[in-house]
Scaffold this motif. Structure first.
Motif, PDB file in Angstrom:
ATOM      1  N   GLU A  56       8.468 -14.088  25.448  1.00  0.00           N
ATOM      2  CA  GLU A  56       8.080 -14.916  24.296  1.00  0.00           C
ATOM      3  C   GLU A  56       7.026 -14.200  23.460  1.00  0.00           C
ATOM      4  O   GLU A  56       7.102 -14.188  22.234  1.00  0.00           O
ATOM      5  N   LEU A  57       6.039 -13.591  24.101  1.00  0.00           N
ATOM      6  CA  LEU A  57       4.987 -12.869  23.387  1.00  0.00           C
ATOM      7  C   LEU A  57       5.585 -11.717  22.592  1.00  0.00           C
ATOM      8  O   LEU A  57       5.260 -11.524  21.418  1.00  0.00           O
ATOM      9  N   ASN A  58       6.479 -10.968  23.206  1.00  0.00           N
ATOM     10  CA  ASN A  58       7.116  -9.831  22.539  1.00  0.00           C
ATOM     11  C   ASN A  58       7.942 -10.291  21.335  1.00  0.00           C
ATOM     12  O   ASN A  58       7.880  -9.676  20.268  1.00  0.00           O
ATOM     13  N   SER A  59       8.688 -11.364  21.478  1.00  0.00           N
ATOM     14  CA  SER A  59       9.511 -11.833  20.362  1.00  0.00           C
ATOM     15  C   SER A  59       8.636 -12.322  19.208  1.00  0.00           C
ATOM     16  O   SER A  59       8.957 -12.087  18.045  1.00  0.00           O
ATOM     17  N   ARG A  60       7.513 -12.957  19.524  1.00  0.00           N
ATOM     18  CA  ARG A  60       6.607 -13.395  18.458  1.00  0.00           C
ATOM     19  C   ARG A  60       5.967 -12.210  17.756  1.00  0.00           C
ATOM     20  O   ARG A  60       5.825 -12.212  16.531  1.00  0.00           O
ATOM     21  N   GLN A  61       5.577 -11.195  18.508  1.00  0.00           N
ATOM     22  CA  GLN A  61       4.971 -10.016  17.890  1.00  0.00           C
ATOM     23  C   GLN A  61       5.978  -9.281  17.020  1.00  0.00           C
ATOM     24  O   GLN A  61       5.633  -8.772  15.964  1.00  0.00           O
ATOM     25  N   LEU A  62       7.233  -9.234  17.458  1.00  0.00           N
ATOM     26  CA  LEU A  62       8.268  -8.593  16.630  1.00  0.00           C
ATOM     27  C   LEU A  62       8.509  -9.381  15.349  1.00  0.00           C
ATOM     28  O   LEU A  62       8.718  -8.807  14.289  1.00  0.00           O
ATOM     29  N   ASN A  63       8.497 -10.717  15.429  1.00  0.00           N
ATOM     30  CA  ASN A  63       8.678 -11.557  14.257  1.00  0.00           C
ATOM     31  C   ASN A  63       7.541 -11.358  13.265  1.00  0.00           C
ATOM     32  O   ASN A  63       7.764 -11.329  12.047  1.00  0.00           O
ATOM     33  N   GLU A  64       6.307 -11.220  13.760  1.00  0.00           N
ATOM     34  CA  GLU A  64       5.180 -10.982  12.880  1.00  0.00           C
ATOM     35  C   GLU A  64       5.280  -9.616  12.206  1.00  0.00           C
ATOM     36  O   GLU A  64       4.947  -9.461  11.047  1.00  0.00           O
ATOM     37  N   ALA A  65       5.751  -8.633  12.958  1.00  0.00           N
ATOM     38  CA  ALA A  65       5.900  -7.288  12.401  1.00  0.00           C
ATOM     39  C   ALA A  65       6.972  -7.278  11.321  1.00  0.00           C
ATOM     40  O   ALA A  65       6.847  -6.563  10.323  1.00  0.00           O
ATOM     41  N   ASP A  66       8.044  -8.050  11.500  1.00  0.00           N
ATOM     42  CA  ASP A  66       9.105  -8.114  10.498  1.00  0.00           C
ATOM     43  C   ASP A  66       8.619  -8.791   9.223  1.00  0.00           C
ATOM     44  O   ASP A  66       9.046  -8.426   8.133  1.00  0.00           O
ATOM     45  N   LYS A  67       7.739  -9.768   9.357  1.00  0.00           N
ATOM     46  CA  LYS A  67       7.224 -10.494   8.189  1.00  0.00           C
ATOM     47  C   LYS A  67       6.258  -9.655   7.381  1.00  0.00           C
ATOM     48  O   LYS A  67       6.149  -9.823   6.180  1.00  0.00           O
ATOM     49  N   ALA A  68       5.562  -8.731   8.042  1.00  0.00           N
ATOM     50  CA  ALA A  68       4.544  -7.909   7.346  1.00  0.00           C
ATOM     51  C   ALA A  68       5.149  -6.795   6.540  1.00  0.00           C
ATOM     52  O   ALA A  68       6.194  -6.494   6.351  1.00  0.00           O
TER      53      ALA A  68
END
Length: 68
Positions: A56-68
């Protein structure tokens, strides 16, 4: 810990929970190597919960990276 409980946690809470669970896992493994645990399946349960938290942590960090 169920996935819907994990999804409600913030990123900071996830990181803290992972640290706590990994520390608890280490203590369980040490206790199990010294003498048999009453319920050794707790080790498996903790390992899988840690994996769920990290996923879950990894998927959230990837989602944040995609948004930036």
């Amino acid at each position: 810990m169920k996935m819907n409980e994990i999804k409600e946690l913030s990123i900071k809470d996830l990181q803290e929970k992972i640290e706590d669970m990994e520390e608890q896992q280490g203590k369980l493994l040490l206790a199990h190597s010294v003498s048999t645990l009453e319920n050794p399946l707790v080790i498996r349960h903790n390992r899988r919960t840690i994996a769920r938290l990290k996923t879950e942590l990894n998927s959230r960090q990837l989602n944040e990276a995609d948004k930036a």
